[in-house]
Design a protein around this motif. Structure first.
Motif, PDB file in Angstrom:
ATOM      1  N   ASN A 109      41.993  38.789  34.272  1.00 30.92           N
ATOM      2  CA  ASN A 109      42.748  39.476  33.395  1.00 30.92           C
ATOM      3  C   ASN A 109      41.733  40.584  33.645  1.00 30.92           C
ATOM      4  O   ASN A 109      40.367  40.756  33.596  1.00 30.92           O
ATOM      5  CB  ASN A 109      42.571  38.259  32.290  1.00 30.92           C
ATOM      6  CG  ASN A 109      42.502  39.414  30.818  1.00 30.92           C
ATOM      7  OD1 ASN A 109      42.680  40.712  30.908  1.00 30.92           O
ATOM      8  ND2 ASN A 109      42.602  38.590  30.015  1.00 30.92           N
ATOM      9  N   MET A 110      42.388  41.962  33.387  1.00 32.13           N
ATOM     10  CA  MET A 110      40.943  43.344  33.688  1.00 32.13           C
ATOM     11  C   MET A 110      40.190  43.810  32.813  1.00 32.13           C
ATOM     12  O   MET A 110      39.150  43.970  32.198  1.00 32.13           O
ATOM     13  CB  MET A 110      42.304  44.499  33.885  1.00 32.13           C
ATOM     14  CG  MET A 110      42.618  43.676  35.469  1.00 32.13           C
ATOM     15  SD  MET A 110      41.347  43.777  36.608  1.00 32.13           S
ATOM     16  CE  MET A 110      40.740  45.088  36.930  1.00 32.13           C
ATOM     17  N   THR A 111      40.767  43.255  31.219  1.00 38.24           N
ATOM     18  CA  THR A 111      40.327  43.359  30.532  1.00 38.24           C
ATOM     19  C   THR A 111      38.651  42.458  30.201  1.00 38.24           C
ATOM     20  O   THR A 111      38.362  43.052  30.124  1.00 38.24           O
ATOM     21  CB  THR A 111      40.905  43.340  29.497  1.00 38.24           C
ATOM     22  OG1 THR A 111      42.204  44.159  29.348  1.00 38.24           O
ATOM     23  CG2 THR A 111      40.280  43.649  27.221  1.00 38.24           C
ATOM     24  N   ALA A 112      39.260  41.455  30.187  1.00 37.17           N
ATOM     25  CA  ALA A 112      38.175  40.460  30.704  1.00 37.17           C
ATOM     26  C   ALA A 112      36.904  40.472  31.589  1.00 37.17           C
ATOM     27  O   ALA A 112      35.688  40.696  31.405  1.00 37.17           O
ATOM     28  CB  ALA A 112      39.126  38.611  30.947  1.00 37.17           C
ATOM     29  N   LEU A 147      35.459  33.687  29.529  1.00 38.17           N
ATOM     30  CA  LEU A 147      35.817  35.289  29.871  1.00 38.17           C
ATOM     31  C   LEU A 147      36.000  35.112  30.647  1.00 38.17           C
ATOM     32  O   LEU A 147      36.592  35.770  31.743  1.00 38.17           O
ATOM     33  CB  LEU A 147      34.934  36.081  28.783  1.00 38.17           C
ATOM     34  CG  LEU A 147      35.174  37.023  29.233  1.00 38.17           C
ATOM     35  CD1 LEU A 147      36.051  38.057  28.498  1.00 38.17           C
ATOM     36  CD2 LEU A 147      33.514  37.790  28.696  1.00 38.17           C
ATOM     37  N   ILE A 148      35.070  34.371  31.489  1.00 37.92           N
ATOM     38  CA  ILE A 148      34.940  34.309  33.347  1.00 37.92           C
ATOM     39  C   ILE A 148      35.635  33.795  33.517  1.00 37.92           C
ATOM     40  O   ILE A 148      36.357  34.224  34.497  1.00 37.92           O
ATOM     41  CB  ILE A 148      33.521  33.924  33.243  1.00 37.92           C
ATOM     42  CG1 ILE A 148      31.755  34.545  32.675  1.00 37.92           C
ATOM     43  CG2 ILE A 148      33.310  33.147  35.105  1.00 37.92           C
ATOM     44  CD1 ILE A 148      30.728  33.552  33.225  1.00 37.92           C
ATOM     45  N   ARG A 149      36.140  32.453  33.100  1.00 37.57           N
ATOM     46  CA  ARG A 149      37.873  31.902  33.711  1.00 37.57           C
ATOM     47  C   ARG A 149      38.703  32.812  33.883  1.00 37.57           C
ATOM     48  O   ARG A 149      39.581  33.206  35.078  1.00 37.57           O
ATOM     49  CB  ARG A 149      38.153  30.380  32.998  1.00 37.57           C
ATOM     50  CG  ARG A 149      38.910  29.858  33.077  1.00 37.57           C
ATOM     51  CD  ARG A 149      38.905  28.823  32.677  1.00 37.57           C
ATOM     52  NE  ARG A 149      38.071  28.175  33.144  1.00 37.57           N
ATOM     53  CZ  ARG A 149      37.146  27.258  32.088  1.00 37.57           C
ATOM     54  NH1 ARG A 149      36.897  27.654  30.253  1.00 37.57           N
ATOM     55  NH2 ARG A 149      35.558  26.345  32.008  1.00 37.57           N
ATOM     56  N   ALA A 150      38.887  33.752  32.192  1.00 38.42           N
ATOM     57  CA  ALA A 150      40.146  34.211  32.490  1.00 38.42           C
ATOM     58  C   ALA A 150      39.213  35.684  33.308  1.00 38.42           C
ATOM     59  O   ALA A 150      41.068  35.976  33.782  1.00 38.42           O
ATOM     60  CB  ALA A 150      40.289  34.870  30.717  1.00 38.42           C
ATOM     61  N   ALA A 151      38.759  36.440  33.652  1.00 44.74           N
ATOM     62  CA  ALA A 151      38.660  36.806  34.683  1.00 44.74           C
ATOM     63  C   ALA A 151      38.492  37.097  36.254  1.00 44.74           C
ATOM     64  O   ALA A 151      39.648  37.139  36.497  1.00 44.74           O
ATOM     65  CB  ALA A 151      37.097  37.139  34.394  1.00 44.74           C
ATOM     66  N   LEU A 152      38.235  35.965  36.504  1.00 47.38           N
ATOM     67  CA  LEU A 152      38.321  35.139  37.329  1.00 47.38           C
ATOM     68  C   LEU A 152      39.456  34.168  37.832  1.00 47.38           C
ATOM     69  O   LEU A 152      40.255  34.929  39.077  1.00 47.38           O
ATOM     70  CB  LEU A 152      37.047  34.542  38.300  1.00 47.38           C
ATOM     71  CG  LEU A 152      36.163  35.335  37.932  1.00 47.38           C
ATOM     72  CD1 LEU A 152      34.503  34.296  37.532  1.00 47.38           C
ATOM     73  CD2 LEU A 152      35.880  36.501  39.099  1.00 47.38           C
ATOM     74  N   GLU A 153      40.146  33.734  37.384  1.00 49.81           N
ATOM     75  CA  GLU A 153      40.888  32.616  37.763  1.00 49.81           C
ATOM     76  C   GLU A 153      42.368  33.732  37.518  1.00 49.81           C
ATOM     77  O   GLU A 153      43.540  32.964  37.885  1.00 49.81           O
ATOM     78  CB  GLU A 153      40.952  31.325  36.786  1.00 49.81           C
ATOM     79  CG  GLU A 153      40.374  30.251  36.844  1.00 49.81           C
ATOM     80  CD  GLU A 153      40.280  29.478  36.453  1.00 49.81           C
ATOM     81  OE1 GLU A 153      40.437  28.595  35.772  1.00 49.81           O
ATOM     82  OE2 GLU A 153      38.809  28.464  37.189  1.00 49.81           O
TER      83      GLU A 153
END
Length: 166
Positions: free
Chosen positions: A99-102, A90-96
């Protein structure tokens, strides 16, 4: 038999390979795959019992204990590992990935952890105050003092409840 693999091996109704000696006497040795290990680890992470896991994988409980001893030993940490892996993804999807949902889920997760930490600190302070006698009623304080006197001051023989007289 329901079908065949590309290499000609027979499969059962669920697509699992049928062993060569199916229907003959004797039990063939268990052939473990990474899929079996993944299924056992996922079931442990979900908190399933050993018998339920064995039934789902299609082996006996004794075989589960024999072949998956290392996984069963780590039963208590499997759920934490699963949650940690999901959080890392989740962190990887949000930061890299941006992804706004993440990002939203990550923010909610962080707030939840913050609240849990605050709750834990409040409970610790309340326990310390209760142990110190702060905020106690008169009867509770007197009972606590009597217990301390019984345990600490050497008055135990005189203050201890008396049994039948002999």
């Amino acid at each position: 038999m329901a079908g065949k693999f590309r290499d000609g091996r027979a499969t059962d109704l669920f697509g699992h390979p049928v062993r060569d000696n199916h229907g003959r006497r004797g039990r063939p040795p268990l052939q473990l795959t990474d899929e079996h290990r993944d299924m056992v680890q996922a079931a442990l992470a979900r908190g399933w019992s050993g018998q339920r896991i064995a039934n789902a994988v299609g082996i006996s409980l004794a075989s589960l204990k024999r072949y998956f001893r290392a996984e069963l030993r780590e039963r208590d940490v499997m759920r934490d590992r699963l949650e940690l892996a999901a959080n890392a993804r989740l962190i990887r999807a949000a930061l890299e990935g941006g992804n706004m949902t993440a990002m939203k889920q990550l923010r909610e997760l962080m707030e939840k952890d913050l609240l849990a930490g605050q709750k834990r600190r409040i409970e610790e302070r309340q326990r310390e105050q209760r142990d110190a006698g702060i905020g106690m009623g008169k009867k509770e304080a007197a009972q606590k003092e009597a217990e301390q006197a019984l345990n600490d001051d050497g008055w135990g023989d005189l203050l201890a409840p008396q049994g039948r007289m002999q």
